[in-house]
Write a protein that holds these residues in place. Structure first.
Motif, short mmCIF file in Angstrom:
data_model
loop_
_atom_site.label_atom_id
_atom_site.label_comp_id
_atom_site.label_asym_id
_atom_site.label_seq_id
_atom_site.Cartn_x
_atom_site.Cartn_y
_atom_site.Cartn_z
N PRO A 124 0.75 -1.41 0.17
CA PRO A 124 0.02 0.08 -0.12
C PRO A 124 0.92 1.24 0.04
N PRO A 127 -0.80 3.52 -6.12
CA PRO A 127 -2.01 2.87 -6.86
C PRO A 127 -1.50 1.40 -7.26
N ASP A 189 -4.82 7.21 -3.29
CA ASP A 189 -3.81 6.23 -3.65
C ASP A 189 -2.60 6.83 -4.52
N HIS A 190 -3.06 7.60 -5.57
CA HIS A 190 -2.09 8.23 -6.41
C HIS A 190 -1.31 9.42 -5.61
N LYS A 238 -5.75 4.74 4.13
CA LYS A 238 -6.06 5.63 2.83
C LYS A 238 -5.60 5.03 1.70
N CYS A 239 -4.41 4.60 1.64
CA CYS A 239 -3.78 3.85 0.24
C CYS A 239 -4.74 2.58 -0.11
N GLY A 242 -8.10 3.48 -1.64
CA GLY A 242 -7.92 4.00 -3.22
C GLY A 242 -7.90 2.59 -4.08
N MET A 243 -7.08 1.71 -3.40
CA MET A 243 -6.85 0.32 -4.11
C MET A 243 -8.32 -0.35 -4.27
#
Length: 566
Positions: A124, A127, A189-190, A238-239, A242-243
């Protein structure tokens, strides 16, 4: 239905074998001949019998056929060389099949096996990218296949929250003043991926920061600094969020996200290391490790660093031990670069822990042709970019074919076709083979996934045009299927057998071939046979409906949407 008539054919062969004075292994199955002119089911039993009778397989097959009493559902049994081939009587079989097909068609009985399937499990720190997507697509499709084949499957994503990459991100936040919200990007994630790039560069250029990363890893593993724990956990959560958005857009959902830190916090990692030490399998030379040279593995398995912290491999071992308590089989989807680590885990489980080792399916890497996404040339291509590109290309193709459609109509079609193209193209090759993603092939409306989706949409349009309630219709007793109808019935009937065979092999690429064969048979029938207004209108509408259902259920294994309009 093929299961039922296969049983009848096997019973007929066994009764014929009873007439011989020799014993042969009767634990055999039938297979599909490569050409329908050679029949619908074939047996190689003559090869086993010829060893006992000391004569040629074709002669044995011919003699065996003469002894077989042909079951009523078959029109004849014939040998072609050494093969014993059964021909279905489609005037009887077709009606029975169409009565069997419903929305659950292809679902096999409970198999009595619980499988814990881990796939994707990307770090993580940014992205998901094209390097991860084959793992995700194969893992999710395999999970869907195994569930349809009667297995109880739990899917897991193993979250690496204690890795060095996460510590570098935290170092960037705590020591360099970097903030996630300061970075450009539509998805969190970006943003984190960009922060990681800057933090990693800073760490590479400053030895003091490199030492700080080591300290952060140690502190987070100790778990006593609640403020620091919160920063680590916030970054990872948070990551992962997004994933999850990217995976959901690909129709991929995991049952559980298991954080590796839990095995350190619970003491399971320490308990495992202590057990291995107590059993006398470790050595210590600056680091604590297992010497695996006695098991033909040159590289040692490190359990603890010199500062006492654990490694990813140690935590992974504890995670696998935990997974083994959840099911009968632990199944991992891993890149081919993990073969050494998987071999080490296997040896430790079998020789040291005395437990069943995890099963592993390895996949080779996927690449894009040079220049196919030049906007990111020289950098990795994210899954989000890949999907956006596929959807954009699908949008343009739909618009060129259907200029009368508006944007509201095109957008959902483009999403289904674009995502379907990616999933289907990646699934269609055995995971052991290297794959280059080719846009023209993936998005082909003539040969790709879109052609199969179009067959489903065609069926839906035809059924809607009829204006009839399909559930109120019955198959005509006078129906004698013609060649095109027989071929479509044959393909529909194969589906449960294909599901079972692919599940037993733990591979999904043959499902893609089946989808193409089924759609091809339907399109041939659609173009050659009148449905609405024909003497067999009701019967053919039922056949169209059953083909539609089977296409939908087959595509669902691959995580591909079957659109009603295209």
């Amino acid at each position: 239905m093929y299961f039922e008539i296969e049983k009848q054919a096997i019973d007929a062969i066994n009764k014929a074998l009873d007439q011989y004075d020799v014993e042969v292994d009767r634990n055999f199955k039938l297979e599909f001949p490569p050409n329908p002119n050679l029949g619908d089911l074939a047996s190689t039993i003559a090869f086993a019998l010829t060893k006992k009778l000391k004569t040629s397989p074709p002669e044995v097959a011919k003699g065996l056929v003469e002894k077989i009493e042909v079951p009523e559902i078959f029109s004849k049994v014939q040998n072609f060389g050494p093969y014993v081939n059964f021909f279905i009587d489609y005037s009887k079989f077709s009606k029975l099949l169409l009565e069997k097909v419903d929305e659950n068609y292809g679902q096999l009985p409970a198999y009595g096996e619980k499988i814990v399937l881990e796939h994707t499990s990307a770090n993580p720190n940014g992205p998901l990218h094209i390097g991860h997507i084959r793992n995700s697509i194969f893992g999710d499709s395999l999970s869907r296949l195994l569930k349809l084949a009667g297995r109880d499957v739990i899917t897991q994503y193993y979250v690496n929250d204690m890795g060095r990459q996460i510590a570098i991100i935290v170092c960037g936040i705590t020591e360099c003043g970097l903030k996630i919200e300061d970075y450009d990007g539509d998805k969190i994630d970006h943003k984190i991926g960009k922060l990681y790039f800057d933090a990693n560069k800073a760490v590479e250029e400053d030895e003091a920061l490199n030492d700080k990363v080591d300290e952060l890893i140690r502190k987070y593993e100790e778990g006593s600094d609640k403020k620091l724990n919160k920063i680590f956990e916030d970054v990872v959560a948070k990551c992962i969020s997004g994933m999850k958005e990217s995976l959901l857009r690909m129709n991929i959902v995991h049952d559980d996200f298991v954080w590796e830190g839990q095995f350190v916090r619970s003491g399971e990692v320490n308990n495992l290391v202590n057990y291995i030490q107590k059993e006398g399998f470790t050595r210590e030379e600056d680091v604590l490790f297992i010497d695996l040279t006695d098991f033909n593995i040159d590289k040692e398995f490190v359990l603890r660093r010199s500062n006492g912290t654990s490694l990813y491999s140690t935590r992974d071992l504890a995670y696998h031990k935990y997974k083994a308590t959840l099911g009968d089989t632990v199944l991992d989807i891993l890149g081919s670069d993990h073969k050494l680590a998987a071999k080490q885990i296997k040896v430790i489980f079998e020789e040291i822990l005395r437990q069943k080792a995890p099963e592993v399916i390895f996949y080779e890497f996927i690449t894009l042709p040079e220049g196919s996404m030049s906007t990111r040339k020289g950098k990795f291509v994210s899954v989000d970019e890949l999907i956006n590109e596929a959807v954009s290309r699908a949008h343009d193709e739909i618009k060129s074919r259907n200029p009368e459609l508006n944007e509201e109509e095109i957008a959902p079609m483009a999403e289904d076709i674009g995502v379907g193209a990616i999933r289907f193209f990646i699934a269609k090759l055995s995971p052991e083979k290297h794959l280059t993603f080719k846009w023209d092939e993936a998005l082909s409306f003539e040969r790709g996934c879109a052609s199969i989706q179009y067959a489903h949409a065609r069926a839906c349009k035809l059924l809607a045009k009829s204006g009839k309630d399909i559930n109120s219709l019955t198959v005509s007793d006078d129906w004698i299927p013609n060649e095109d109808e027989q071929e479509l019935v044959r393909q529909i009937a194969k589906f449960p057998q294909v599901v079972e065979d692919c599940a037993n092999k733990q591979r999904v690429h043959n499902i893609t071939q089946y989808c193409q064969d089924l759609a091809g048979s339907f399109n041939k029938f659609y173009k050659s046979q009148q449905v609405i207004g024909s003497d067999l209108e009701n019967t053919r509408l039922i056949l169209v409906d059953r083909a539609k259902t089977t296409i939908k259920n087959a595509l669902d294994i691959l995580g591909v949407v079957a659109p009603e309009k295209m």
